[in-house]
Design a protein around this motif. Structure first.
Motif, PDB file in Angstrom:
ATOM      1  N   PHE A  19       2.902  -5.972 -30.464  1.00  0.00           N
ATOM      2  CA  PHE A  19       4.226  -6.105 -29.871  1.00  0.00           C
ATOM      3  C   PHE A  19       5.228  -5.412 -30.772  1.00  0.00           C
ATOM      4  O   PHE A  19       5.200  -5.562 -31.984  1.00  0.00           O
ATOM      5  N   ARG A  39      11.586  -4.784 -28.605  1.00  0.00           N
ATOM      6  CA  ARG A  39      12.036  -5.658 -27.525  1.00  0.00           C
ATOM      7  C   ARG A  39      10.917  -6.583 -27.050  1.00  0.00           C
ATOM      8  O   ARG A  39      11.164  -7.722 -26.677  1.00  0.00           O
ATOM      9  N   GLU A  40       9.675  -6.112 -27.046  1.00  0.00           N
ATOM     10  CA  GLU A  40       8.547  -6.955 -26.631  1.00  0.00           C
ATOM     11  C   GLU A  40       8.423  -8.167 -27.546  1.00  0.00           C
ATOM     12  O   GLU A  40       8.227  -9.292 -27.077  1.00  0.00           O
ATOM     13  N   GLU A  41       8.532  -7.943 -28.841  1.00  0.00           N
ATOM     14  CA  GLU A  41       8.447  -9.046 -29.798  1.00  0.00           C
ATOM     15  C   GLU A  41       9.561 -10.054 -29.548  1.00  0.00           C
ATOM     16  O   GLU A  41       9.322 -11.259 -29.508  1.00  0.00           O
ATOM     17  N   THR A  42      10.760  -9.555 -29.355  1.00  0.00           N
ATOM     18  CA  THR A  42      11.895 -10.423 -29.066  1.00  0.00           C
ATOM     19  C   THR A  42      11.653 -11.224 -27.791  1.00  0.00           C
ATOM     20  O   THR A  42      11.931 -12.423 -27.739  1.00  0.00           O
ATOM     21  N   SER A  43      11.108 -10.581 -26.782  1.00  0.00           N
ATOM     22  CA  SER A  43      10.832 -11.268 -25.517  1.00  0.00           C
ATOM     23  C   SER A  43       9.803 -12.380 -25.680  1.00  0.00           C
ATOM     24  O   SER A  43       9.951 -13.461 -25.106  1.00  0.00           O
ATOM     25  N   VAL A  44       8.756 -12.133 -26.452  1.00  0.00           N
ATOM     26  CA  VAL A  44       7.733 -13.154 -26.677  1.00  0.00           C
ATOM     27  C   VAL A  44       8.337 -14.342 -27.420  1.00  0.00           C
ATOM     28  O   VAL A  44       8.092 -15.500 -27.066  1.00  0.00           O
ATOM     29  N   GLU A  93      11.489 -15.245 -27.499  1.00  0.00           N
ATOM     30  CA  GLU A  93      12.408 -15.934 -26.578  1.00  0.00           C
ATOM     31  C   GLU A  93      11.645 -16.808 -25.596  1.00  0.00           C
ATOM     32  O   GLU A  93      12.044 -17.946 -25.311  1.00  0.00           O
ATOM     33  N   LEU A  94      10.531 -16.312 -25.081  1.00  0.00           N
ATOM     34  CA  LEU A  94       9.707 -17.097 -24.162  1.00  0.00           C
ATOM     35  C   LEU A  94       9.120 -18.323 -24.876  1.00  0.00           C
ATOM     36  O   LEU A  94       9.096 -19.420 -24.326  1.00  0.00           O
ATOM     37  N   LYS A 127      11.822 -20.868 -25.208  1.00  0.00           N
ATOM     38  CA  LYS A 127      12.073 -21.487 -23.896  1.00  0.00           C
ATOM     39  C   LYS A 127      11.005 -22.544 -23.609  1.00  0.00           C
ATOM     40  O   LYS A 127      11.307 -23.645 -23.154  1.00  0.00           O
TER      41      LYS A 127
END
Length: 144
Positions: A15, A18-23, A25-26, A29
């Protein structure tokens, strides 16, 4: 003609950006939804880059102001049943790493420190009493 054994190809998922950040963040959540600290461990591990067995074997005492000392790991435990067959019997933490080079110190980033602090705060709030940050006495994280 000699038959050659086909080597399985190793597959990695890397990752970046942005992919790392998305993971992360998920994972946050999902933590807010489930209150399972394992989701925070995902964020911590994105900052440390450990093997899963190393991550779950971390103790608070492994951390100092700016580093974490990786010195143990969780491994599969095996037993011999009545017939002599080898069967898996859960997991255990051992006081060595996969290789000599795996016993190492990693510099803590501000993000790593933040995840560590959050995990420790939540463990304290929940009364989670274990020598490990992420493992309970039964070797799982689900009791959190």
């Amino acid at each position: 003609m000699v038959a050659t054994e086909k080597m399985e190809e190793l597959e990695e998922q890397i990752f970046m950006g942005r992919e790392e950040t998305s993971v992360i963040e998920l994972a946050m959540k999902q933590y807010k939804k489930t209150k399972n600290v394992a989701y925070l461990a995902i964020g911590l591990n994105f900052t440390l880059g450990l093997r899963v067995g190393e991550l779950v074997a971390l103790k608070k005492e492994d951390f100092s102001q700016n580093i974490v000392h990786i010195q143990r790991q969780e491994v599969k435990k095996y037993i011999h049943d009545e017939s002599g067959a080898v069967k898996r019997d859960g997991y255990e933490v051992v006081w060595y790493t996969k290789t000599r080079e795996s016993n190492r110190e990693i510099v803590l980033t501000s993000n790593a420190k933040a995840f560590l602090e959050l995990i420790c705060q939540i463990n304290e709030q929940k009364g989670f009493c274990s020598e490990y940050l992420l493992l309970n006495a039964q070797g799982g994280t689900d009791a959190q």
